[in-house]
Write an enzyme that holds these catalytic residues in place. Structure first.
Site, PDB file in Angstrom:
ATOM      1  N   CYS A  78      -2.295   9.196   2.476  1.00  0.00           N
ATOM      2  CA  CYS A  78      -2.046   8.729   1.106  1.00  0.00           C
ATOM      3  C   CYS A  78      -3.259   9.030   0.237  1.00  0.00           C
ATOM      4  O   CYS A  78      -3.150   9.168  -0.970  1.00  0.00           O
ATOM      5  CB  CYS A  78      -1.756   7.235   1.110  1.00  0.00           C
ATOM      6  SG  CYS A  78      -3.036   6.323   1.965  1.00  0.00           S
ATOM      7  N   GLU A 107       0.886  -1.170   0.000  1.00  0.00           N
ATOM      8  CA  GLU A 107       0.000   0.000   0.000  1.00  0.00           C
ATOM      9  C   GLU A 107       0.919   1.213   0.000  1.00  0.00           C
ATOM     10  O   GLU A 107       1.515   1.546   1.019  1.00  0.00           O
ATOM     11  CB  GLU A 107      -0.902  -0.007   1.243  1.00  0.00           C
ATOM     12  CG  GLU A 107      -1.877  -1.161   1.296  1.00  0.00           C
ATOM     13  CD  GLU A 107      -2.984  -1.056   0.237  1.00  0.00           C
ATOM     14  OE1 GLU A 107      -3.151   0.022  -0.354  1.00  0.00           O
ATOM     15  OE2 GLU A 107      -3.659  -2.074   0.007  1.00  0.00           O
TER      16      GLU A 107
HETATM   17  P1  NAP Z   1       8.157   5.476   4.590  1.00  0.00           P
HETATM   18  O1  NAP Z   1       9.296   6.389   4.775  1.00  0.00           O
HETATM   19  O2  NAP Z   1       8.110   4.640   3.372  1.00  0.00           O
HETATM   20  O3  NAP Z   1       8.110   4.567   5.891  1.00  0.00           O
HETATM   21  C1  NAP Z   1       7.124   3.593   6.065  1.00  0.00           C
HETATM   22  C2  NAP Z   1       7.647   2.493   6.953  1.00  0.00           C
HETATM   23  O4  NAP Z   1       8.754   1.878   6.295  1.00  0.00           O
HETATM   24  C3  NAP Z   1       8.158   2.969   8.309  1.00  0.00           C
HETATM   25  O5  NAP Z   1       7.847   1.990   9.267  1.00  0.00           O
HETATM   26  C4  NAP Z   1       9.654   3.052   8.089  1.00  0.00           C
HETATM   27  O6  NAP Z   1      10.408   2.904   9.263  1.00  0.00           O
HETATM   28  C5  NAP Z   1       9.855   1.859   7.191  1.00  0.00           C
HETATM   29  N1  NAP Z   1      11.101   1.905   6.420  1.00  0.00           N
HETATM   30  C6  NAP Z   1      11.801   2.974   5.993  1.00  0.00           C
HETATM   31  N2  NAP Z   1      12.884   2.570   5.317  1.00  0.00           N
HETATM   32  C7  NAP Z   1      12.870   1.220   5.315  1.00  0.00           C
HETATM   33  C8  NAP Z   1      13.722   0.215   4.781  1.00  0.00           C
HETATM   34  N3  NAP Z   1      14.830   0.527   4.092  1.00  0.00           N
HETATM   35  N4  NAP Z   1      13.404  -1.070   4.982  1.00  0.00           N
HETATM   36  C9  NAP Z   1      12.295  -1.403   5.677  1.00  0.00           C
HETATM   37  N5  NAP Z   1      11.450  -0.504   6.204  1.00  0.00           N
HETATM   38  C10 NAP Z   1      11.735   0.793   6.025  1.00  0.00           C
HETATM   39  O7  NAP Z   1       6.767   6.247   4.631  1.00  0.00           O
HETATM   40  P2  NAP Z   1       6.246   7.275   5.719  1.00  0.00           P
HETATM   41  O8  NAP Z   1       6.917   8.568   5.458  1.00  0.00           O
HETATM   42  O9  NAP Z   1       6.299   6.680   7.078  1.00  0.00           O
HETATM   43  O10 NAP Z   1       4.704   7.344   5.342  1.00  0.00           O
HETATM   44  C11 NAP Z   1       4.224   8.136   4.355  1.00  0.00           C
HETATM   45  C12 NAP Z   1       4.039   7.341   3.061  1.00  0.00           C
HETATM   46  O11 NAP Z   1       3.154   6.255   3.291  1.00  0.00           O
HETATM   47  C13 NAP Z   1       3.375   8.173   1.993  1.00  0.00           C
HETATM   48  O12 NAP Z   1       3.998   7.930   0.757  1.00  0.00           O
HETATM   49  C14 NAP Z   1       1.948   7.652   1.989  1.00  0.00           C
HETATM   50  O13 NAP Z   1       1.262   7.841   0.779  1.00  0.00           O
HETATM   51  C15 NAP Z   1       2.155   6.227   2.288  1.00  0.00           C
HETATM   52  N6  NAP Z   1       0.911   5.624   2.807  1.00  0.00           N
HETATM   53  C16 NAP Z   1       0.205   4.788   2.003  1.00  0.00           C
HETATM   54  C17 NAP Z   1      -0.984   4.252   2.455  1.00  0.00           C
HETATM   55  C18 NAP Z   1      -1.774   3.331   1.596  1.00  0.00           C
HETATM   56  O14 NAP Z   1      -2.624   2.627   2.144  1.00  0.00           O
HETATM   57  N7  NAP Z   1      -1.560   3.274   0.287  1.00  0.00           N
HETATM   58  C19 NAP Z   1      -1.441   4.548   3.741  1.00  0.00           C
HETATM   59  C20 NAP Z   1      -0.698   5.404   4.537  1.00  0.00           C
HETATM   60  C21 NAP Z   1       0.493   5.936   4.056  1.00  0.00           C
HETATM   61  P3  NAP Z   1      11.054   4.207   9.970  1.00  0.00           P
HETATM   62  O15 NAP Z   1       9.908   4.989  10.455  1.00  0.00           O
HETATM   63  O16 NAP Z   1      11.874   3.674  11.051  1.00  0.00           O
HETATM   64  O17 NAP Z   1      11.829   4.918   8.912  1.00  0.00           O
END
Ligand code: NAP
Length: 481
Positions: A289, A255
């Site tokens: 998102c 997602e």
């Molecule tokens: P993110 O930077 O991609 O982080 C999401 C999760 O991934 C966090 O738990 C993060 O941990 C982890 N993560 C980061 N780098 C990683 C790696 N190299 N390996 C494994 N895990 C890793 O996203 P965000 O800034 O938290 O959230 C915003 C994004 O989520 C936006 O793009 C939004 O559109 C998307 N989103 C999508 C949906 C949907 O249902 N489509 C819903 C909500 C949000 P850390 O926090 O420790 O970095």
């Protein structure tokens, strides 16, 4: 209530094998509204991540063999506990994420609904039984729980993204290791506590909070006891994870990011569109998102729409979410707030005119809503996920132009359409490349509906009837009856 006090008993340890463990290292959780430290939680090492996998693996056989009715009743109890304590959950969300109280309460309520929905789905998994066309055998289709599910969730919906994964996984008979975002670990730990109190056996749910998302996740995904990955987060990180899951051909539910267009077409009811825009744009302060990211408004109504939306935004109260009178809280961190500021700077450099429509508090990760006019399709604000209370408005001349611009993106999560009448709205919706379309509405999310995106917004669907199948493996039995 104006203090930073956590709800009584809010857990802070790692949750592994049914125990709350103190790890050697700690991670500080910051309140983005005050920029003060809220709590310290465990900072899991790679070894601690793998011990969570061991616990989930050891618990899998018994949980998979537990009758679906019993699994369903555990989830139902989780729904009831979470509903009774919804304000505690909302309080944690406000404190660590910064969003407004009303948004946090809405999220906590929505999050609990996933337990109710999947309690109902746990006992309704259907198989198939039919004669083969050649008449030589019977084709039986049955489903097995996949096994240990690894789940990674983002900071913007710390409760709902966790329950949207945990509920279907548990309903299907899988066990789970959840890694929440480092900014918002407290809510996920609290949700695990609810499941424990609801009677989830030790090891069925495990939560590892960590500052080393990459290292811990790589080790977990390389472990052959892990059967599936369910990720919600950015498209950038999703792609990194898909490279890793490809190595083990691991089922991967993704997602990912969005870039939602909000279409106000010729003949649309402007006041209804403004009402919808206030929800689609401002829920969660724009950090969703599903947030409307770019507005394509017909030239005949663009002035009225801009004026009415600006007036509605001007009426918002901005301040700490813990004060229930505030409508717009803080962004999750100063870093995230500053990303939004730099997108506004880029828009100015490109010739657009951002207008600040209210004043944000000086301390804390706040940003005021901005309406940006003179925006060109293809410019920075229409290409990037803004994740904040910024409204870029592009004037359009026809439905075809609006649809072409809406589809001109690598994302395809959700779109919003205001077209004046429902039939026209539905035909426009069917030409949009997005997994979800809200017609004359500012909100589509529903635990009973399939949530997910086309193109680079993701793979698979959560919620609805599809959600449980992200955790089930179909098996075909060929039998000569
Ligand atoms: P993110 O930077 O991609 O982080 C999401 C999760 O991934 C966090 O738990 C993060 O941990 C982890 N993560 C980061 N780098 C990683 C790696 N190299 N390996 C494994 N895990 C890793 O996203 P965000 O800034 O938290 O959230 C915003 C994004 O989520 C936006 O793009 C939004 O559109 C998307 N989103 C999508 C949906 C949907 O249902 N489509 C819903 C909500 C949000 P850390 O926090 O420790 O970095």
């Amino acid at each position: 209530m104006t203090t930073d006090a956590l709800p009584t008993g809010a857990p802070t340890g790692l949750f592994i094998g049914g125990s709350w463990l103190t790890s050697a290292a700690h991670l500080e959780v910051i309140n983005p509204a005050s920029l003060t430290a809220l709590a310290q939680v465990g900072d899991a090492s790679v070894d601690e991540g793998l011990s969570a996998v061991s616990a989930a693996h050891d618990a899998f056989g018994a949980w998979a063999a537990t009758p679906a009715r019993q699994r369903s009743e555990v989830l139902r109890r989780a729904f009831e506990i979470m509903t009774a304590e919804v304000e505690d959950c909302a309080r944690l969300i406000v404190l660590e994420n910064g969003k407004a109280w009303r948004d946090a309460l809405g999220e906590a309520t929505y999050a609990a609904e996933f337990f109710r929905w999947f309690a109902e789905e746990a006992v309704r998994v259907e198989g198939g039984f039919r004669p083969s066309p050649a008449g030589d055998k019977t084709i039986i289709t049955t489903y097995q729980p996949m096994g240990v599910a690894y789940m990674i969730t983002p900071w913007n919906f710390p409760a709902a993204m966790a329950t949207r994964k945990l509920a279907p996984a548990l309903a299907a008979g899988c066990t789970a290791v959840l890694k929440p975002a480092a900014e918002t670990p407290l809510t996920a730990l609290w949700v695990a506590g609810v499941l424990q109190r609801a009677g989830v056996p030790d090891g069925v749910v495990n939560v590892v909070t960590t500052s080393q998302a990459g290292a811990v996740s790589s080790a977990i995904l390389a472990d052959d006891r892990v059967a599936t990955l369910s990720f919600t987060g950015s498209t950038f990180v999703g792609k990194l994870l898909l490279e890793q899951t490809a190595q083990r051909v691991l089922p991967s539910s993704m997602e990912l990011g969005g870039n939602a267009p909000f279409l106000v077409l010729e003949g649309a009811d402007v006041s209804a569109a403004v009402e919808g825009a206030m929800i689609a744009k401002m829920r969660n302060g724009g950090a969703a998102c599903t947030a409307a990211n770019r507005f394509y408004v017909h030239e005949s109504v663009v002035e009225d729409f801009t004026a009415a939306l600006t007036a509605a935004l001007r009426g918002l109260k901005i301040g700490p979410g813990i004060d229930r009178n505030n409508d717009l809280g803080a962004m999750v961190s100063v870093v995230e707030r500053d990303k939004i500021v730099s997108l506004l700077d880029a828009a100015r450099d490109e010739g657009a005119t951002p207008q600040e429509v209210a004043e944000a508090p000086a301390t804390g990760a706040f940003i005021a809503p901005h309406v940006v006019s003179g925006v060109e399709h293809g410019s920075t604000l229409t290409r990037n996920e803004i994740f904040g209370p910024i409204v870029p408005i592009v004037s359009i001349t026809s439905d075809d132009e609006a649809i072409a611009m809406a589809n001109d993106t690598e994302y395809g999560l959700i779109s919003y359409v205001y077209a004046g009448d429902k039939g026209r709205g539905i035909s426009v919706a069917r030409r949009l490349q997005s997994g979800m379309v809200a017609i004359d509405r500012g909100l589509a999310s529903d635990p009973a509906a399939p949530f997910g995106g086309m193109k680079e917004s993701g793979l698979g669907r959560e919620g609805g009837f599809a959600g449980i199948h992200e955790f089930l493996e179909p098996q075909y039995l060929a039998v000569d009856l």
